[in-house]
Write a protein that holds these residues in place. Structure first.
Motif, PDB file in Angstrom:
ATOM      1  N   UNK A  34      -9.802   7.475  80.444  1.00 42.28           N
ATOM      2  CA  UNK A  34     -10.988   6.621  80.419  1.00 42.28           C
ATOM      3  C   UNK A  34     -11.549   6.643  79.004  1.00 42.28           C
ATOM      4  N   UNK A  35     -11.692   5.468  78.394  1.00 35.71           N
ATOM      5  CA  UNK A  35     -12.215   5.353  77.032  1.00 35.71           C
ATOM      6  C   UNK A  35     -13.508   4.538  77.049  1.00 35.71           C
ATOM      7  N   UNK A  36     -14.598   5.169  76.663  1.00 35.49           N
ATOM      8  CA  UNK A  36     -15.861   4.447  76.540  1.00 35.49           C
ATOM      9  C   UNK A  36     -15.915   3.648  75.248  1.00 35.49           C
ATOM     10  N   UNK A  37     -15.460   4.284  74.193  1.00 36.44           N
ATOM     11  CA  UNK A  37     -15.451   3.665  72.862  1.00 36.44           C
ATOM     12  C   UNK A  37     -14.458   4.438  72.017  1.00 36.44           C
ATOM     13  N   UNK A  38     -14.499   4.225  70.705  1.00 31.31           N
ATOM     14  CA  UNK A  38     -13.535   4.875  69.817  1.00 31.31           C
ATOM     15  C   UNK A  38     -13.739   6.388  69.736  1.00 31.31           C
ATOM     16  N   UNK A  39     -14.941   6.858  70.077  1.00 30.89           N
ATOM     17  CA  UNK A  39     -15.247   8.280  69.932  1.00 30.89           C
ATOM     18  C   UNK A  39     -15.162   9.068  71.240  1.00 30.89           C
ATOM     19  N   UNK A  40     -15.282   8.399  72.369  1.00 29.58           N
ATOM     20  CA  UNK A  40     -15.408   9.109  73.641  1.00 29.58           C
ATOM     21  C   UNK A  40     -14.315   8.715  74.622  1.00 29.58           C
ATOM     22  N   UNK A  41     -13.499   9.691  74.990  1.00 30.15           N
ATOM     23  CA  UNK A  41     -12.483   9.464  76.022  1.00 30.15           C
ATOM     24  C   UNK A  41     -12.282  10.756  76.804  1.00 30.15           C
ATOM     25  N   UNK A  42     -11.796  10.624  78.026  1.00 33.15           N
ATOM     26  CA  UNK A  42     -11.574  11.788  78.883  1.00 33.15           C
ATOM     27  C   UNK A  42     -10.548  11.415  79.942  1.00 33.15           C
ATOM     28  N   UNK A  43     -10.056  12.414  80.662  1.00 28.18           N
ATOM     29  CA  UNK A  43      -9.061  12.202  81.705  1.00 28.18           C
ATOM     30  C   UNK A  43      -9.670  12.405  83.086  1.00 28.18           C
ATOM     31  N   UNK A  44      -9.247  11.567  84.021  1.00 31.46           N
ATOM     32  CA  UNK A  44      -9.477  11.811  85.440  1.00 31.46           C
ATOM     33  C   UNK A  44      -8.124  12.184  86.038  1.00 31.46           C
ATOM     34  N   UNK A  45      -8.008  13.431  86.440  1.00 34.44           N
ATOM     35  CA  UNK A  45      -6.762  14.036  86.918  1.00 34.44           C
ATOM     36  C   UNK A  45      -5.738  14.144  85.796  1.00 34.44           C
ATOM     37  N   UNK A  46      -4.833  15.071  85.978  1.00 33.35           N
ATOM     38  CA  UNK A  46      -3.790  15.305  84.973  1.00 33.35           C
ATOM     39  C   UNK A  46      -2.619  15.948  85.716  1.00 33.35           C
ATOM     40  N   UNK A  47      -1.900  15.105  86.472  1.00 29.74           N
ATOM     41  CA  UNK A  47      -0.921  15.611  87.419  1.00 29.74           C
ATOM     42  C   UNK A  47       0.500  15.634  86.906  1.00 29.74           C
ATOM     43  N   UNK A  48       1.293  16.453  87.557  1.00 29.09           N
ATOM     44  CA  UNK A  48       2.709  16.607  87.247  1.00 29.09           C
ATOM     45  C   UNK A  48       3.514  15.532  87.970  1.00 29.09           C
ATOM     46  N   UNK A  49       4.446  14.913  87.265  1.00 30.41           N
ATOM     47  CA  UNK A  49       5.398  14.006  87.913  1.00 30.41           C
ATOM     48  C   UNK A  49       6.439  14.848  88.656  1.00 30.41           C
ATOM     49  N   UNK A  50       6.763  14.454  89.888  1.00 30.13           N
ATOM     50  CA  UNK A  50       7.725  15.171  90.707  1.00 30.13           C
ATOM     51  C   UNK A  50       8.628  14.162  91.421  1.00 30.13           C
ATOM     52  N   UNK A  51       9.875  14.610  91.743  1.00 30.53           N
ATOM     53  CA  UNK A  51      10.711  13.745  92.557  1.00 30.53           C
ATOM     54  C   UNK A  51      12.038  13.356  91.953  1.00 30.53           C
TER      55      UNK A  51
END
Length: 545
Positions: free
Chosen positions: A19-36
């Motif tokens: 999620x990026x609000x602007x050039x200075x502020x970003x964050x993650x919602x979840x950070x999961x492992x790919x499986x399968x």
């Protein structure tokens, strides 16, 4: 403001959204492992798009590895910001990350030993215990239903999602220079009347929703029917003197199985003195966390506790935490139940138990959870005659039972029920965390039921741009202009509407192919895909200008 889909798009694992609000502020919602399978798991290695050096925080909706298991990889690459999760999720993350790190190290060591025999280089683990410990040190527990501005311009609220202990949906109120926008992430939506945990709750109103569709095209059996089916299999195996082997996820699914077996014991329906071996160190620890946090139980489970009974224990349940105890199980005679991880049979002690038992005709393998494409569990569900375990072919003579009612994921009807109170004119719903057929099929059903909302199935790494909501009538697809003409268009919303129509048409064609309603015409598909990509490129060019 924009959101980049870094995983769980047209597949179930790897949930992560930048999620990026602007050039200075970003964050993650979840950070999961790919499986399968190897191909999709290769995505775990390149995390440059996760921007570990730039993000301000990571929000974790719940502890399952496909939503949290890539975090230690980010700490390995330099991330040292806060990790926000509910209190129960925070406790579970500690054991899950350490277990995952152990698996990563063991697999890397095994592959390195094999490589040495043929003169190849050692394999580096995805991450190690020290990386998991670094991630654990960054956890910041937060309360449910407490709006908090943990990042300037971002007010976040965790809302109970059912599913597993501590699981939540996440409501975000985003404030940036170009305006405000409310975004919701469903996390994994639990079932109504699920065992142990409360029913999912509804988030405050959002303008854009990212919603899971793991079972968007499926209706589950009732939980009562599933409980009976499980006990029928166990009783049959007891009469035959055989074994019941259950690949089970360590968190929630294992505890539900214990709950059902303990209930059968209390009701006098447990067959004889048939032993149950809980052969997963991780599941043993997770079960103890459940027992230690009855405040997160639903009313029915609390009532069992209040009556003096133990909902998550009974006399014939035997934990086997050590390697020696685990190995000794296969030397034992007579009927038994073995619960082991992992739930997709891709790693852990379950692989040893399948190797020792799949070829036995008196063995019953019970599948009680989702099985990703490419996993050993999925091969068993699909009726494989042989499966490869530790690179050896093992014949499948065991009886394979799939019991879907224990799923911690809402089915199609339950997803629609959860979604309905959140629908309003112009709501944008991005359908994620489902294999392509599940997500596209749910989109078709949901769009028909809720015509005033818009449903979209994103692609991997697709960027979803969000702005303050405003309705604009879509332009006809047939009048799609050239890129040069598009640059002069004053209404960005009209352009977005056109691109959506084109994307939707492509998704409709793909769904018709997947369901057999249309013959595959690769030239037509490619032509339509090029139009969509051209539209997206034109939109990006216009916005850059």
């Amino acid at each position: 403001m924009q959101i980049t889909c870094l995983g769980a798009t047209r597949t179930v694992t790897g949930s992560s959204f930048l999620v990026e609000l602007d050039d200075q502020t970003c964050f993650l919602v979840d950070c999961g492992l790919f499986q399968g399978g190897r191909q999709i798991e290769q995505r775990n290695w390149d995390i440059s798009d996760h921007r570990p050096q730039d993000i301000k925080a990571i929000y974790i909706t719940h502890a399952h590895i496909d939503h949290s298991g890539l975090v230690p990889r980010l700490t390995r690459q330099g991330y040292n910001g806060p990790i926000y999760a509910t209190k129960a999720t925070s406790e579970l993350l500690k054991i899950l990350w350490l277990d995952s790190a152990h698996i990563q190290q063991m697999e890397a060591q095994w592959q390195s030993r094999k490589n040495k025999r043929v003169g190849r280089k050692d394999i580096e683990p995805l991450y190690e215990t020290v990386d998991a410990e670094a991630a654990i040190a960054l956890i910041r527990p937060v309360e449910m239903n407490a709006p908090l501005e943990l990042i300037p311009g971002v007010t976040s609220t965790f809302v109970s999602a059912g599913h597993i202990l501590g699981a939540a949906s996440l409501h975000l109120s985003l404030q940036a220079a170009d305006g405000a926008h409310n975004v919701g992430f469903s996390g994994d939506v639990g079932r109504q009347k699920q065992l142990i945990v409360p029913d999912p709750e509804i988030m405050p109103r959002v303008d854009t929703l990212f919603m899971e569709t793991t079972y968007g095209q499926r209706l589950h059996k009732s939980i009562a029917d599933s409980e009976k089916e499980l006990m029928d299999v166990i009783t049959q195996a007891f009469k035959e003197g055989g074994r019941v082997v259950i690949p089970s996820f360590a968190v929630e699914r294992t505890q539900e199985l214990i709950y059902v077996m303990a209930q059968a014991y209390r009701d006098g329906k447990w067959p004889g003195e048939m032993p149950v071996y809980l052969d997963s160190p991780l599941a043993i620890k997770a079960t103890q966390i459940f027992r230690d946090h009855p405040e997160f139980f639903d009313d029915e489970t609390k009532a069992i506790l209040d009556s003096g009974q133990r909902p998550l224990n009974f006399p014939f349940l035997t934990p086997t935490p050590s390697t020696q105890e685990s190995q000794a199980i296969n030397d034992k005679k007579g009927p038994m139940v073995i619960i082991a991880g992992n739930g997709m049979s891709t790693a852990g002690r379950i692989k040893h138990h399948l190797k020792h038992n799949l070829w036995r005709s008196d063995c019953h393998v019970v599948i009680v959870g989702f099985q990703a494409q490419g996993s050993t569990g999925r091969q068993l569900v699909d009726g494989a005659d042989t499966v490869k375990i530790f690179r050896e072919d093992v014949e499948v003579r065991a009886k394979i039972h799939t019991i879907g009612g224990f799923s911690a994921h809402a089915d199609q009807a339950e997803l629609l029920t959860w979604l309905e109170p959140q629908i309003h004119d112009g709501l944008c719903v991005n359908l994620i965390h489902g294999e392509e057929l599940q997500s596209l099929g749910f989109a078709k059903v949901a769009q028909k039921r809720f015509p005033n909302a818009h449903f979209h199935v994103p692609k991997w790494k697709e960027v979803i741009r969000v702005t303050p909501f405003a309705e604009v009538a879509p332009l006809p697809v047939e009048e799609f202009p050239e890129p040069a003409a598009r640059l002069a268009m004053p209404q960005r919303r009209a352009m977005v509407a056109e691109v959506r129509q084109l994307r939707d048409r492509l998704d409709e064609v793909m769904l018709e192919i997947l369901t057999g309603e249309r013959d595959l015409d690769q030239r037509q598909i490619e032509a339509l895909r090029q139009v969509v990509e051209g539209a997206e490129a034109a939109l990006a060019q216009w916005e850059a200008a």
